[in-house]
Design a protein around this motif. Structure first.
Motif, PDB file in Angstrom:
ATOM      1  N   SER A 171     129.583  23.505  30.355  1.00  0.00           N
ATOM      2  CA  SER A 171     128.983  22.099  30.087  1.00  0.00           C
ATOM      3  C   SER A 171     128.036  21.263  30.941  1.00  0.00           C
ATOM      4  O   SER A 171     127.274  20.646  30.693  1.00  0.00           O
ATOM      5  CB  SER A 171     130.361  21.340  30.040  1.00  0.00           C
ATOM      6  N   MET A 172     128.547  21.862  32.300  1.00  0.00           N
ATOM      7  CA  MET A 172     127.799  20.994  33.460  1.00  0.00           C
ATOM      8  C   MET A 172     126.145  21.589  33.272  1.00  0.00           C
ATOM      9  O   MET A 172     125.217  20.814  33.537  1.00  0.00           O
ATOM     10  CB  MET A 172     128.246  21.469  34.815  1.00  0.00           C
ATOM     11  N   MET A 173     125.918  22.870  33.049  1.00  0.00           N
ATOM     12  CA  MET A 173     124.417  23.276  33.030  1.00  0.00           C
ATOM     13  C   MET A 173     123.869  23.144  31.768  1.00  0.00           C
ATOM     14  O   MET A 173     122.586  22.954  31.873  1.00  0.00           O
ATOM     15  CB  MET A 173     124.586  24.907  33.367  1.00  0.00           C
ATOM     16  N   THR A 174     124.605  22.572  30.828  1.00  0.00           N
ATOM     17  CA  THR A 174     123.631  22.237  29.377  1.00  0.00           C
ATOM     18  C   THR A 174     123.656  20.948  28.988  1.00  0.00           C
ATOM     19  O   THR A 174     122.658  20.561  28.236  1.00  0.00           O
ATOM     20  CB  THR A 174     124.403  23.368  28.307  1.00  0.00           C
ATOM     21  N   VAL A 175     124.629  19.954  29.525  1.00  0.00           N
ATOM     22  CA  VAL A 175     124.429  18.675  29.255  1.00  0.00           C
ATOM     23  C   VAL A 175     123.276  17.890  29.851  1.00  0.00           C
ATOM     24  O   VAL A 175     123.404  17.950  31.043  1.00  0.00           O
ATOM     25  CB  VAL A 175     125.852  17.988  29.396  1.00  0.00           C
ATOM     26  N   PRO A 176     122.633  17.060  29.268  1.00  0.00           N
ATOM     27  CA  PRO A 176     121.299  16.469  29.891  1.00  0.00           C
ATOM     28  C   PRO A 176     122.022  15.626  30.793  1.00  0.00           C
ATOM     29  O   PRO A 176     122.927  14.922  30.648  1.00  0.00           O
ATOM     30  CB  PRO A 176     120.801  15.772  28.687  1.00  0.00           C
ATOM     31  N   ARG A 177     121.169  15.157  31.894  1.00  0.00           N
ATOM     32  CA  ARG A 177     121.549  14.409  33.040  1.00  0.00           C
ATOM     33  C   ARG A 177     120.876  13.090  32.750  1.00  0.00           C
ATOM     34  O   ARG A 177     119.535  13.149  32.358  1.00  0.00           O
ATOM     35  CB  ARG A 177     121.415  14.870  34.486  1.00  0.00           C
ATOM     36  N   LEU A 178     121.237  11.898  33.318  1.00  0.00           N
ATOM     37  CA  LEU A 178     120.487  10.736  33.606  1.00  0.00           C
ATOM     38  C   LEU A 178     119.942  10.414  34.856  1.00  0.00           C
ATOM     39  O   LEU A 178     120.555  10.272  35.961  1.00  0.00           O
ATOM     40  CB  LEU A 178     121.343   9.545  33.144  1.00  0.00           C
ATOM     41  N   GLU A 179     118.471  10.477  34.842  1.00  0.00           N
ATOM     42  CA  GLU A 179     117.895  10.226  36.174  1.00  0.00           C
ATOM     43  C   GLU A 179     117.033   9.065  36.092  1.00  0.00           C
ATOM     44  O   GLU A 179     116.312   8.898  35.279  1.00  0.00           O
ATOM     45  CB  GLU A 179     117.001  11.821  36.501  1.00  0.00           C
ATOM     46  N   PRO A 180     116.775   8.182  37.197  1.00  0.00           N
ATOM     47  CA  PRO A 180     116.051   6.966  37.272  1.00  0.00           C
ATOM     48  C   PRO A 180     114.810   7.469  37.080  1.00  0.00           C
ATOM     49  O   PRO A 180     114.305   8.266  37.685  1.00  0.00           O
ATOM     50  CB  PRO A 180     116.437   6.632  38.770  1.00  0.00           C
ATOM     51  N   SER A 181     113.928   6.665  36.519  1.00  0.00           N
ATOM     52  CA  SER A 181     112.440   6.885  36.301  1.00  0.00           C
ATOM     53  C   SER A 181     111.772   6.564  37.645  1.00  0.00           C
ATOM     54  O   SER A 181     110.516   6.968  38.184  1.00  0.00           O
ATOM     55  CB  SER A 181     111.726   6.041  35.406  1.00  0.00           C
ATOM     56  N   VAL A 182     112.404   5.592  38.604  1.00  0.00           N
ATOM     57  CA  VAL A 182     111.775   5.144  39.889  1.00  0.00           C
ATOM     58  C   VAL A 182     113.066   5.283  40.701  1.00  0.00           C
ATOM     59  O   VAL A 182     114.283   4.496  40.414  1.00  0.00           O
ATOM     60  CB  VAL A 182     111.160   3.792  39.805  1.00  0.00           C
ATOM     61  N   ARG A 183     112.925   5.943  41.926  1.00  0.00           N
ATOM     62  CA  ARG A 183     113.993   5.903  42.864  1.00  0.00           C
ATOM     63  C   ARG A 183     113.946   5.098  44.060  1.00  0.00           C
ATOM     64  O   ARG A 183     115.109   4.723  44.501  1.00  0.00           O
ATOM     65  CB  ARG A 183     114.150   7.520  43.149  1.00  0.00           C
ATOM     66  N   GLU A 184     112.858   4.700  44.424  1.00  0.00           N
ATOM     67  CA  GLU A 184     112.369   3.791  45.770  1.00  0.00           C
ATOM     68  C   GLU A 184     111.768   2.678  45.371  1.00  0.00           C
ATOM     69  O   GLU A 184     110.972   2.617  44.565  1.00  0.00           O
ATOM     70  CB  GLU A 184     111.792   4.700  46.787  1.00  0.00           C
ATOM     71  N   ILE A 185     112.038   1.436  46.109  1.00  0.00           N
ATOM     72  CA  ILE A 185     111.495   0.254  46.009  1.00  0.00           C
ATOM     73  C   ILE A 185     110.099   0.344  46.552  1.00  0.00           C
ATOM     74  O   ILE A 185     108.905  -0.121  45.898  1.00  0.00           O
ATOM     75  CB  ILE A 185     112.141  -0.913  46.686  1.00  0.00           C
ATOM     76  N   ASP A 186     109.985   1.249  47.329  1.00  0.00           N
ATOM     77  CA  ASP A 186     108.449   1.279  48.121  1.00  0.00           C
ATOM     78  C   ASP A 186     107.592   1.756  47.031  1.00  0.00           C
ATOM     79  O   ASP A 186     106.324   1.509  47.009  1.00  0.00           O
ATOM     80  CB  ASP A 186     108.403   2.384  49.133  1.00  0.00           C
ATOM     81  N   VAL A 187     107.757   2.770  46.149  1.00  0.00           N
ATOM     82  CA  VAL A 187     106.818   3.240  44.663  1.00  0.00           C
ATOM     83  C   VAL A 187     106.322   2.044  44.216  1.00  0.00           C
ATOM     84  O   VAL A 187     105.306   2.111  43.761  1.00  0.00           O
ATOM     85  CB  VAL A 187     107.827   4.046  44.206  1.00  0.00           C
TER      86      VAL A 187
END
Length: 833
Positions: free
Chosen positions: A596-612
């Protein structure tokens, strides 16, 4: 009867002679019999003017044996006196401005003013002295008295507007402010309406009355009593202009002033000259003004009497009725001592003495009779009533109506205000030790403008999702924050698989891994012990180290049934069978969770840092009605052109989806609401910038801020605030398959709990096998021990037999025992029995 008349005549003569003792010393600067003209300017219709007129007439009579002194008494017409050719001195209730006007005339005479305490004029006229102390001393005394009781706001009433600024400065140094300064109205008939305006404009209940006439004070306290301004919760402090007349006041005024704190000037009333003067003054006053109730002289009469002597040229070192007349910078140079008295009934009692050097002395400040008969110190602040409830502003245009929601019902012509912030405030109000009457007033401006309305007294407080900030704290006082806050960045999400170097360890918790290791080691040890006790040669070692290694190796290999040793003992086989079951269940669960851990998609932020965002000049969104836009520019250094104001919560979602903005900035509580409503496709990212939290705003010095803060702590510690917050977020009713699947994958890490039943069964079997092995080992060891003991006894018997036959000639016969004694010498051997 004749004897009585004679006694009365002698008494009057003694009084006259006593009061004339002072006048026997004629003024040093005037020759005996000189003509002296003194112009007198007084208000003959006032109580003070009447006393001054009687006292100066007495002084002129007492000086008649020394000087030909003439008093030209006029009623506030100074110019007529100046036109008189022989005016040597002017005495009267002249202000510095009037004296300055007279000083510009040709040959102005010296002027002695009998006006109450006042501030020094910027340019004092020449030869102008005031028979009073500077007002600064009395102002310091008033400020110290207010600070002693920890009051922070007050209302000042005065007939002299020039005293407002020095009083305000002295109070500001002690962190005390004047909410409202009221100038005494003319005519006095409008006092009642002015008092109503004052009460309606502020919630302060501390009144300070300065530089007011006796007649004005009589009407003021009569109206205040009628309006209920001398009931519980109010505080009145009067300066010495009125307090010095308490000994002369009518009983009606004293009754209306009950509970008032008064500041009286210090003067001696114990010496004989004063007693004689008082007796004579009362007779003359009663005969001149028979309608007056109280003929007792005040300090104004004493100073008027002394002023005539000073105007006639008496030396400064002489002791006068009001003390030594030494002038410095146009004022009396006397030690500034004031008596704090409390009006009770038709009299008063002293509660403290104040001086600049020692402050307050006396122990009665804690037992004051306050207005309305209250014994505890009043708060000095109105907390609202049914007739005049507190006006509390709430934001009507807030973007997040989960905190404050204003609903207008045009049919019923009513307004309904709800929300998380309102519920917290209502819960805190219920924790107060008193009833709080208030009304919530919607405000259509920004949050900063609402705070400004509290500062300028339009609102008594402000309730809502208002951020506590240092710039706002300058103008208002905030309560304890009822919810923590910080600046949070929210961005869109992109799906991806879990990327972790140790993902294979994630299906089980640390405690589960530790328990598996312990159970596996214990199982291996019990199986080894059981086989060893049964005599299995494959489970014996030549050394302790080899034995330990065998146990650890067995603990690992039995998981996969790959051990090289043969299991022969039935008990060991039972343990192994149960262990195989446990291993199968645990292994299957591990495989399922890991999959389950390896197949379920994860939510990742499109921007991680304010500096970007900052370096790429990306557009970002913020609440147009909040401080956040300014914070992004001034603190986080975003360019103003890259800031897009957002006016609704739905507009955030549209702007993020269509790419108008790359990120949205919220305060943390608002971010929770947004993510609870739009939980599919958005995520908080980057660092959180700590802020002050949400709090309620109050006017500076409001005691309600402290009480509400304490109540918020009680509500928070009870868990009620958390419950209200959960209810607020729950109402968003957000559902998202992607988010829920990710949360499910994150939450299914297995611990020992689901396997506790299997582990319990395995533990019982292990305990049973261990007990059997221990018994078997003990039995084998006991049998070996008995055999060893018997063998030892046989060996010992044989040894004893051999030893005895050799050295003692002992021989055992089946029928009898014969003891042979052998004696050996160098020549022969003899045997005897």
């Amino acid at each position: 009867m004749h004897t009585l008349h004679l006694l009365l005549f002698v008494s009057c003569w003694l009084v006259e002679s006593t009061i004339s003792l002072k006048s026997m010393v004629c003024p040093e600067l005037q020759p005996r019999g000189a003509n002296v003209s003194v112009g007198v300017i007084i208000d003959g219709s006032s109580r003070i003017g009447k006393e001054q007129k009687i006292a100066m007439s007495m002084a002129a009579k007492d000086l008649s044996h020394c000087l030909n002194l003439v008093l030209h008494i006029k009623d506030l017409h100074a110019l007529n006196l100046i036109n008189h050719e022989h005016i040597d001195t002017i005495i009267g209730t002249l202000t510095p401005e009037q004296a300055a006007f007279l000083s510009h005339l040709k040959n102005p005479p010296p002027i002695i003013s009998l006006s109450p305490a006042a501030s020094p004029p910027p340019q004092p006229p020449p030869s102008f002295n005031q028979m009073t102390l500077p007002a600064a001393h009395q102002i310091r005394c008033i400020a110290s008295l207010i600070a002693h009781f920890h009051w922070k706001n007050l209302i000042s009433i005065s007939q002299d507007p020039t005293l407002f600024l020095p009083l305000s400065r002295a109070l500001h140094a002690l962190d005390i402010s004047i909410d409202l300064h009221a100038t005494a109205p003319v005519p006095h008939a409008s006092i009642e309406s002015e008092l109503l305006k004052v009460i309606g404009a502020t919630n302060s209940r501390i009144f300070v009355v300065m530089h007011c006439s006796y007649e004005f004070a009589a009407i003021l306290f009569e109206k205040a009593r009628v309006l209920g301004l001398l009931e519980k919760g109010f505080v009145w402090i009067v300066a010495d202009e009125i307090s010095n007349l308490l000994d002369s006041a009518d009983s009606s005024l004293l009754l209306n002033m009950e509970g008032v704190l008064a500041i009286k000037s210090d003067y001696s009333t114990n010496h004989n000259n004063f007693k004689a003067f008082k007796s004579k003054f009362k007779r003359k006053y009663e005969s001149s003004f028979p309608s007056e109730e109280n003929p007792t002289p005040s300090i104004y009469a004493l100073r008027a009497y002394d002023a005539v002597f000073a105007g006639a040229g008496a030396g400064e070192d002489s002791e006068f009725l009001s003390g030594k007349l030494i002038f410095k910078n146009g004022f009396l140079s006397q030690k500034p001592v004031f008596h704090i008295v409390n009006v009770i009934g038709k009299s008063y009692r002293e509660v403290a003495v104040w001086s600049p050097e020692l402050g307050f002395s006396g122990d009665q400040l804690h037992s004051i009779f306050w207005p309305g008969g209250e014994r505890s110190v009043p708060k000095g602040w109105s907390l609202g009533s049914r007739e005049r409830p507190l006006r509390i502003g709430v934001p009507a245009r807030g973007m997040f109506n989960q905190f404050v929601k204003v609903t207008y019902d045009s049919g019923r012509n009513s307004t309904r205000i709800t929300g998380f912030s309102i519920e917290v405030f209502e819960a805190a109000v219920k924790k107060l030790a008193y009833d709080l009457h208030y009304e919530l007033v919607p405000f259509n401006g920004s949050y900063d403008e609402m705070v400004a309305q509290v500062h300028n007294k339009s609102f008594d407080a402000a309730v809502g999702d208002t951020e506590i900030m240092a710039t706002r704290y300058v103008y208002v006082e905030f309560s304890q924050p009822y919810i923590e806050s910080g600046l949070v960045m929210v961005v869109t999400v992109k799906p991806g698989l879990k990327d972790s170097k140790f993902i294979a360890l994630n299906p089980f918790t640390k405690m589960m891994w530790l328990q598996l290791a312990a159970v596996s080691t214990t199982t291996g040890f019990v199986i080894w012990l059981s086989e060893f006790a049964a005599g299995n040669d494959q489970f014996t070692g030549n050394s302790i180290l080899q034995t330990i290694c065998s146990i650890l190796w067995l603990s690992v290999t039995i998981i996969s049934l790959s051990q090289r040793e043969n299991i022969k003992n039935p008990t060991s086989k039972l343990v192994l069978a149960v262990w195989i079951c446990v291993t199968f269940v645990v292994g299957a669960s591990f495989t399922a969770v890991l999959s389950s851990m390896m197949t379920v998609p994860r939510l990742e932020p499109s921007v991680r840092e304010i500096d970007v965002l900052r370096n790429s000049n990306a557009a970002v969104g913020c609440n147009a009605n909040s401080f956040i836009c300014g914070y992004l520019i001034n603190v986080l250094n975003f360019k103003p052109n890259n800031i897009k104001p957002i006016n609704s919560i739905d507009e955030y979602s549209r702007a993020l989806d269509n790419g108008e903005i790359k990120a949205a900035f919220f305060v943390a509580p608002h971010a929770k609401v947004f993510l609870a409503k739009y939980c599919n496709g958005y995520i908080a990212s980057g660092p959180s910038f700590k802020l002050g939290g949400f709090g309620f705003a109050f006017q500076k010095g409001s005691p309600l801020a402290i009480d509400i803060s304490e109540a918020i702590l009680k509500v928070s510690q009870s868990g009620h605030v958390d419950t209200l917050e959960q209810n607020m977020l729950h109402h968003s009713n957000c559902t998202s398959s992607l988010a829920s699947s990710q949360e499910a994958a994150d939450d299914i890490r297995l611990g020992p709990g689901p396997f506790s039943g299997l582990f319990l069964i395995l533990g019982c079997i292990l305990g049973f096998a261990f007990a059997v092995a221990v018994v078997r080992l003990a039995r084998a060891r006991w049998t070996s021990f008995l055999d060893a003991v018997w063998a030892s006894m046989v060996v010992i018997r044989e040894c004893c037999a051999r030893f005895g036959s050799t050295y003692f000639g002992v021989r055992r016969d089946t029928n009898s025992v014969r003891v042979i004694y052998v004696t050996s010498t160098s020549d022969e051997t003899s045997v005897s029995t």
